[in-house]
Motif scaffolding. Structure first.
Motif, PDB file in Angstrom:
ATOM      1  N   THR A  12      65.930  31.500 -17.800  1.00 28.92           N
ATOM      2  CA  THR A  12      65.572  30.095 -17.953  1.00 28.92           C
ATOM      3  C   THR A  12      65.931  29.306 -16.700  1.00 28.92           C
ATOM      4  OG1 THR A  12      65.964  30.284 -20.330  1.00 28.92           O
ATOM      5  CG2 THR A  12      65.853  28.063 -19.428  1.00 28.92           C
ATOM      6  N   GLY A  78      63.309  34.356 -20.652  1.00 33.64           N
ATOM      7  CA  GLY A  78      63.917  33.107 -20.199  1.00 33.64           C
ATOM      8  C   GLY A  78      62.977  32.317 -19.305  1.00 33.64           C
ATOM      9  N   MET A  81      60.527  30.783 -21.488  1.00 35.05           N
ATOM     10  CA  MET A  81      61.146  29.669 -22.205  1.00 35.05           C
ATOM     11  C   MET A  81      61.188  28.414 -21.328  1.00 35.05           C
ATOM     12  SD  MET A  81      64.930  29.244 -23.915  1.00 35.05           S
ATOM     13  CE  MET A  81      64.894  30.854 -24.610  1.00 35.05           C
ATOM     14  N   ALA A  82      61.464  28.577 -20.052  1.00 30.91           N
ATOM     15  CA  ALA A  82      61.489  27.432 -19.141  1.00 30.91           C
ATOM     16  C   ALA A  82      60.107  26.789 -19.044  1.00 30.91           C
ATOM     17  CB  ALA A  82      61.979  27.874 -17.758  1.00 30.91           C
TER      18      ALA A  82
END
Length: 96
Positions: A12, A78, A81-82
């Motif tokens: 992320t 991640g 997700m970012a």
């Protein structure tokens, strides 16, 4: 902390850093000026800052592909997700 959680968190952070770097590069390419603060203020006033940051998120696709290819699945999650968090943030900003 669990190793998986650390990897997702690292991904992320990597996603946000790649987005910031991509946005900076797009600002330099599209608006080549000497004063970065003045350029930032102009983009913010004209409402184009979110579009520049969205364009800056495109290099995350390359990072995601490389991570998946190298079997770094949790870091790739991640990064994804970012991208999703940025998309939700900008969608919320558009509604305001």
């Amino acid at each position: 902390m669990n190793n998986i959680v650390k990897q997702v968190l690292a991904g992320t952070i990597l996603g946000f850093l790649v987005s910031a770097l991509g946005s900076f590069i797009f600002m330099l390419i599209l608006l080549p000026t000497n004063d970065l603060q003045n350029t930032f203020n102009k983009l913010l006033a004209s409402g184009l800052l979110t579009k520049i940051i969205t364009l800056g998120t495109l290099p995350n696709a390359l990072v995601f592909h490389l991570l998946i290819k190298n079997k770094r699945d949790y870091i790739a999650r991640g990064v994804l997700m970012a991208v999703v968090l940025l998309a939700v943030l900008f969608a919320a900003l558009k509604m305001l």
